[in-house]
Motif scaffolding. Sequence first.
Motif, mmCIF file in Angstrom:
data_model
loop_
_atom_site.group_PDB
_atom_site.id
_atom_site.type_symbol
_atom_site.label_atom_id
_atom_site.label_comp_id
_atom_site.label_asym_id
_atom_site.label_seq_id
_atom_site.Cartn_x
_atom_site.Cartn_y
_atom_site.Cartn_z
ATOM 1 N N VAL A 27 0.851 -1.182 0.000
ATOM 2 C CA VAL A 27 0.000 0.000 0.000
ATOM 3 C C VAL A 27 0.891 1.238 0.000
ATOM 4 O O VAL A 27 1.851 1.329 0.761
ATOM 5 N N ILE A 28 0.545 2.182 -0.873
ATOM 6 C CA ILE A 28 1.296 3.431 -0.995
ATOM 7 C C ILE A 28 0.377 4.580 -0.616
ATOM 8 O O ILE A 28 -0.783 4.629 -1.030
ATOM 9 N N CYS A 75 1.544 2.979 5.864
ATOM 10 C CA CYS A 75 1.651 2.497 4.487
ATOM 11 C C CYS A 75 3.014 1.842 4.278
ATOM 12 O O CYS A 75 3.996 2.204 4.918
ATOM 13 N N ASP A 76 3.073 0.894 3.356
ATOM 14 C CA ASP A 76 4.331 0.202 3.056
ATOM 15 C C ASP A 76 5.344 1.138 2.405
ATOM 16 O O ASP A 76 6.541 1.041 2.656
ATOM 17 N N CYS A 100 -2.863 4.086 -3.331
ATOM 18 C CA CYS A 100 -3.001 2.959 -4.258
ATOM 19 C C CYS A 100 -2.361 1.713 -3.653
ATOM 20 O O CYS A 100 -1.701 1.779 -2.618
ATOM 21 N N GLN A 101 -2.568 0.602 -4.340
ATOM 22 C CA GLN A 101 -2.083 -0.682 -3.830
ATOM 23 C C GLN A 101 -1.607 -1.558 -4.981
ATOM 24 O O GLN A 101 -2.263 -1.658 -6.014
ATOM 25 N N PHE A 102 -0.445 -2.176 -4.773
ATOM 26 C CA PHE A 102 0.055 -3.201 -5.686
ATOM 27 C C PHE A 102 -0.216 -4.543 -5.041
ATOM 28 O O PHE A 102 -0.034 -4.706 -3.834
ATOM 29 N N SER A 103 -0.638 -5.512 -5.850
ATOM 30 C CA SER A 103 -0.834 -6.863 -5.311
ATOM 31 C C SER A 103 -0.256 -7.872 -6.297
ATOM 32 O O SER A 103 -0.354 -7.716 -7.511
ATOM 33 N N LEU A 104 0.351 -8.898 -5.729
ATOM 34 C CA LEU A 104 0.970 -9.958 -6.515
ATOM 35 C C LEU A 104 0.174 -11.234 -6.276
ATOM 36 O O LEU A 104 0.065 -11.709 -5.154
ATOM 37 N N LYS A 126 -0.576 -6.440 -10.052
ATOM 38 C CA LYS A 126 -1.704 -5.572 -10.408
ATOM 39 C C LYS A 126 -1.680 -4.326 -9.538
ATOM 40 O O LYS A 126 -1.259 -4.362 -8.389
ATOM 41 N N LEU A 127 -2.168 -3.229 -10.112
ATOM 42 C CA LEU A 127 -2.234 -1.934 -9.443
ATOM 43 C C LEU A 127 -3.689 -1.519 -9.333
ATOM 44 O O LEU A 127 -4.464 -1.674 -10.277
#
Length: 157
Positions: free
Chosen positions: A25-26, A32-33, A46-50, A56-57
Motif C-alpha cells: 500500500v502506498i 503504508c508500506d 493505491c495498492q500493488f498486489s501480486l 496488479k495496481l
Amino acid sequence: MEANLVLLKKDGSHKAFPMPSTVTVIGRRHDCDLRIPLPTVSRRHCQFSLNNGALKLRDLGSRWGTYLNGKRIENETPVKPGDYVKIGPLVFVMQIDGKPEKIAPPAPTKKPAKPQKAEPKSEAPPDEAADSFADIDASDSDIELDESDSSLDDLKA
C-alpha cells in the motif's frame, strides 16, 4: 518475483523501492508500506498486489488519481516491466525481475492540436495580452517538487 518501484528524480537520477510483500500500500499515512509525505498523495492512495505471478495496481479512491502509462486507472490493472506509474507528482518505473535493465523517463507525449473556434468579429481593437495567452493549455500541468516541498529521501519503504 522481485518487483521494484524506481523513482525518477528531476535531476535524472533514480532510486529503487522494493515491494516488501505480496500486497504493498502506498500513501501518506505512517502505516503504508511506501510512504509519500506530500499533500497531493492520499492517505491510502493505491495498492500493488501480486497474485499467481501477476502484478496488479489498484487506486484506493485517491483524490488525485493513480496513473499507469499516462492513463488514470479506475479498476485493478495489470502492470508490466517498464510501465510508468504516477502517484501524486512522482513518476516511477516498474521494474520486475531486473527488467527493464535501463531506467529512462517516459517519452514526452504530443497533444493533438485543438481545432480553432471561429471568433465573432469585433469593432474593438484586439487585446494583445489576451491573444498572447490564448493557445496556452495548463490543464495537464504537473506539480514540480523543489527542496521546499519535500526531500525525496523522506519516502519511507
